[in-house]
Design a protein around this motif. Sequence first.
Motif, PDB file in Angstrom:
ATOM      1  N   PRO A  56      -7.278  -7.820   6.973  1.00  0.00           N
ATOM      2  CA  PRO A  56      -6.737  -7.313   8.282  1.00  0.00           C
ATOM      3  C   PRO A  56      -5.694  -6.215   7.941  1.00  0.00           C
ATOM      4  N   PHE A  57      -4.871  -6.355   6.901  1.00  0.00           N
ATOM      5  CA  PHE A  57      -3.865  -5.232   6.572  1.00  0.00           C
ATOM      6  C   PHE A  57      -4.394  -4.120   6.379  1.00  0.00           C
ATOM      7  N   LEU A  58      -5.591  -3.957   5.820  1.00  0.00           N
ATOM      8  CA  LEU A  58      -6.175  -2.436   5.760  1.00  0.00           C
ATOM      9  C   LEU A  58      -6.249  -1.647   7.181  1.00  0.00           C
ATOM     10  N   PHE A  59      -6.689  -2.692   7.997  1.00  0.00           N
ATOM     11  CA  PHE A  59      -6.540  -2.077   9.400  1.00  0.00           C
ATOM     12  C   PHE A  59      -5.228  -1.719  10.016  1.00  0.00           C
ATOM     13  N   LEU A  60      -4.432  -2.832   9.995  1.00  0.00           N
ATOM     14  CA  LEU A  60      -3.013  -2.347  10.546  1.00  0.00           C
ATOM     15  C   LEU A  60      -2.326  -1.325   9.895  1.00  0.00           C
ATOM     16  N   LEU A  61      -2.446  -1.262   8.579  1.00  0.00           N
ATOM     17  CA  LEU A  61      -1.823  -0.081   7.770  1.00  0.00           C
ATOM     18  C   LEU A  61      -2.339   1.133   7.958  1.00  0.00           C
ATOM     19  N   ASN A  62      -3.383   1.211   8.737  1.00  0.00           N
ATOM     20  CA  ASN A  62      -3.884   2.537   9.325  1.00  0.00           C
ATOM     21  C   ASN A  62      -3.871   2.706  10.674  1.00  0.00           C
ATOM     22  N   ASP A  63      -3.536   1.777  11.461  1.00  0.00           N
ATOM     23  CA  ASP A  63      -3.430   1.939  12.811  1.00  0.00           C
ATOM     24  C   ASP A  63      -2.047   2.536  13.333  1.00  0.00           C
ATOM     25  N   GLU A  64      -2.498   3.889  13.692  1.00  0.00           N
ATOM     26  CA  GLU A  64      -1.088   4.648  14.298  1.00  0.00           C
ATOM     27  C   GLU A  64      -0.375   4.191  15.321  1.00  0.00           C
ATOM     28  N   ARG A  65      -0.898   3.428  16.135  1.00  0.00           N
ATOM     29  CA  ARG A  65      -0.242   2.607  17.464  1.00  0.00           C
ATOM     30  C   ARG A  65       0.583   1.654  16.759  1.00  0.00           C
ATOM     31  N   TYR A  66       0.249   0.957  15.847  1.00  0.00           N
ATOM     32  CA  TYR A  66       1.204  -0.039  15.046  1.00  0.00           C
ATOM     33  C   TYR A  66       2.225   0.487  14.250  1.00  0.00           C
ATOM     34  N   VAL A  67       1.860   1.532  13.152  1.00  0.00           N
ATOM     35  CA  VAL A  67       2.891   1.875  12.261  1.00  0.00           C
ATOM     36  C   VAL A  67       3.303   3.305  12.558  1.00  0.00           C
ATOM     37  N   GLY A  68       2.641   3.984  13.455  1.00  0.00           N
ATOM     38  CA  GLY A  68       3.027   5.375  13.640  1.00  0.00           C
ATOM     39  C   GLY A  68       2.974   6.173  12.642  1.00  0.00           C
ATOM     40  N   GLU A  69       4.059   7.076  12.283  1.00  0.00           N
ATOM     41  CA  GLU A  69       3.613   8.259  11.141  1.00  0.00           C
ATOM     42  C   GLU A  69       3.691   7.695   9.779  1.00  0.00           C
ATOM     43  N   HIS A  70       3.961   6.256   9.600  1.00  0.00           N
ATOM     44  CA  HIS A  70       4.238   5.509   8.401  1.00  0.00           C
ATOM     45  C   HIS A  70       2.612   4.873   7.697  1.00  0.00           C
ATOM     46  N   ARG A  71       1.514   5.548   8.593  1.00  0.00           N
ATOM     47  CA  ARG A  71       0.291   4.971   8.104  1.00  0.00           C
ATOM     48  C   ARG A  71      -0.223   5.412   6.743  1.00  0.00           C
ATOM     49  N   ASN A  72      -0.943   4.542   6.184  1.00  0.00           N
ATOM     50  CA  ASN A  72      -1.463   4.711   4.882  1.00  0.00           C
ATOM     51  C   ASN A  72      -2.048   6.209   4.702  1.00  0.00           C
ATOM     52  N   GLY A  73      -1.753   6.816   3.497  1.00  0.00           N
ATOM     53  CA  GLY A  73      -2.412   7.908   2.933  1.00  0.00           C
ATOM     54  C   GLY A  73      -3.610   7.348   2.224  1.00  0.00           C
ATOM     55  N   MET A  74      -4.202   8.503   1.448  1.00  0.00           N
ATOM     56  CA  MET A  74      -5.490   8.197   0.490  1.00  0.00           C
ATOM     57  C   MET A  74      -4.948   7.425  -0.606  1.00  0.00           C
ATOM     58  N   ILE A  75      -3.988   7.320  -1.275  1.00  0.00           N
ATOM     59  CA  ILE A  75      -3.694   6.670  -2.481  1.00  0.00           C
ATOM     60  C   ILE A  75      -3.387   5.221  -2.029  1.00  0.00           C
ATOM     61  N   ALA A  76      -2.600   5.095  -0.917  1.00  0.00           N
ATOM     62  CA  ALA A  76      -2.434   3.589  -0.754  1.00  0.00           C
ATOM     63  C   ALA A  76      -3.590   2.918  -0.024  1.00  0.00           C
ATOM     64  N   ASN A  77      -4.411   3.709   0.544  1.00  0.00           N
ATOM     65  CA  ASN A  77      -5.806   2.910   0.960  1.00  0.00           C
ATOM     66  C   ASN A  77      -6.460   2.744  -0.011  1.00  0.00           C
ATOM     67  N   ALA A  78      -6.630   3.620  -0.993  1.00  0.00           N
ATOM     68  CA  ALA A  78      -7.272   3.202  -2.245  1.00  0.00           C
ATOM     69  C   ALA A  78      -6.754   1.973  -3.048  1.00  0.00           C
ATOM     70  N   ALA A  79      -5.444   1.786  -3.062  1.00  0.00           N
ATOM     71  CA  ALA A  79      -4.933   0.725  -3.756  1.00  0.00           C
ATOM     72  C   ALA A  79      -5.238  -0.772  -2.849  1.00  0.00           C
ATOM     73  N   VAL A  80      -5.115  -0.468  -1.525  1.00  0.00           N
ATOM     74  CA  VAL A  80      -5.420  -1.751  -0.799  1.00  0.00           C
ATOM     75  C   VAL A  80      -6.836  -2.117  -0.726  1.00  0.00           C
ATOM     76  N   ILE A  81      -7.772  -1.107  -0.886  1.00  0.00           N
ATOM     77  CA  ILE A  81      -9.106  -1.422  -1.096  1.00  0.00           C
ATOM     78  C   ILE A  81      -9.446  -1.997  -2.182  1.00  0.00           C
ATOM     79  N   PHE A  82      -8.773  -1.583  -3.306  1.00  0.00           N
ATOM     80  CA  PHE A  82      -8.933  -2.280  -4.929  1.00  0.00           C
ATOM     81  C   PHE A  82      -8.423  -3.711  -4.692  1.00  0.00           C
ATOM     82  N   ILE A  83      -7.280  -3.957  -4.091  1.00  0.00           N
ATOM     83  CA  ILE A  83      -6.894  -5.361  -3.883  1.00  0.00           C
ATOM     84  C   ILE A  83      -7.890  -6.196  -3.044  1.00  0.00           C
ATOM     85  N   ILE A  84      -8.365  -5.471  -2.041  1.00  0.00           N
ATOM     86  CA  ILE A  84      -9.510  -6.205  -1.187  1.00  0.00           C
ATOM     87  C   ILE A  84     -10.658  -6.722  -2.317  1.00  0.00           C
TER      88      ILE A  84
END
Length: 236
Positions: A189-217
């Motif tokens: 669920p955090f992968l979706f929340l961390l990329n939801d602009e309505r939830y985190v605004g301008e602080h959404r994940n970038g490519m590196i952060a998403n890659a890290a989260v996907i690796f953890i998943i």
Amino acid sequence: PTLPDHDAANYWFMAVSILGASISPYLFMFYSSGAIEDEWDKSYLGANRAIAGLGMSFGGTIAMGVLIVAALVLAAHGIEQVDDYHQLPLMLIQIFGFWGFVLFVASLGIACFGATLEIGLQQAYLVAQGFGWTWGENLKPRDDPGFSTVYTISLFLAAIPIALGLDPLKLTIFSMALTAASLPLTVVPFLFLLNDERYVGEHRNGMIANAAVIFIIALGFVLAIVTIPLQIFGGT
């Protein structure tokens, strides 16, 4: 470090347990609840990045140090399988003597006490928020009776297995393995929340952060798949 030439199932079960303990899902609920309760805003982002980075680095370094010292000291005493907490003080006694034992007991006590309070609070946060009760560790029990009751009961229930005579080391390792098995349910669920602009605004994940989260998943799914058979064939 080298791969084991015997008892491989038990070795990998321990590795899974250590990874499971390093990525603990309960911290998400505990930390985020504290942030809401203390009314953090965007001004706390920098401090939290520093705390997360330094805290994880410090904790990881300490954990690696413990593993290395245990391998060097315990092996020298002919201990190849740690199956009792009474063996662990040997890591410090050889250098510090009696005070090494005192240091070990104090360290273990502080770690267990802190973890107990955190997990107890997390259970209270989870139940109280799920049922829509008033919650908060800064409130008096009469102001959040449900939250305080769950917190108190959680501490009591946690003591029952030890009171019944279960081995604390085996219980710890089994709990770590269960944590590993629960990772996918928490991290996905955090992968979706961390990329939801309505939830985190301008602080959404970038490519590196998403890659890290996907690796953890992915790591979480692997751990979940292997934990059960490793518990059966290699659990201590």
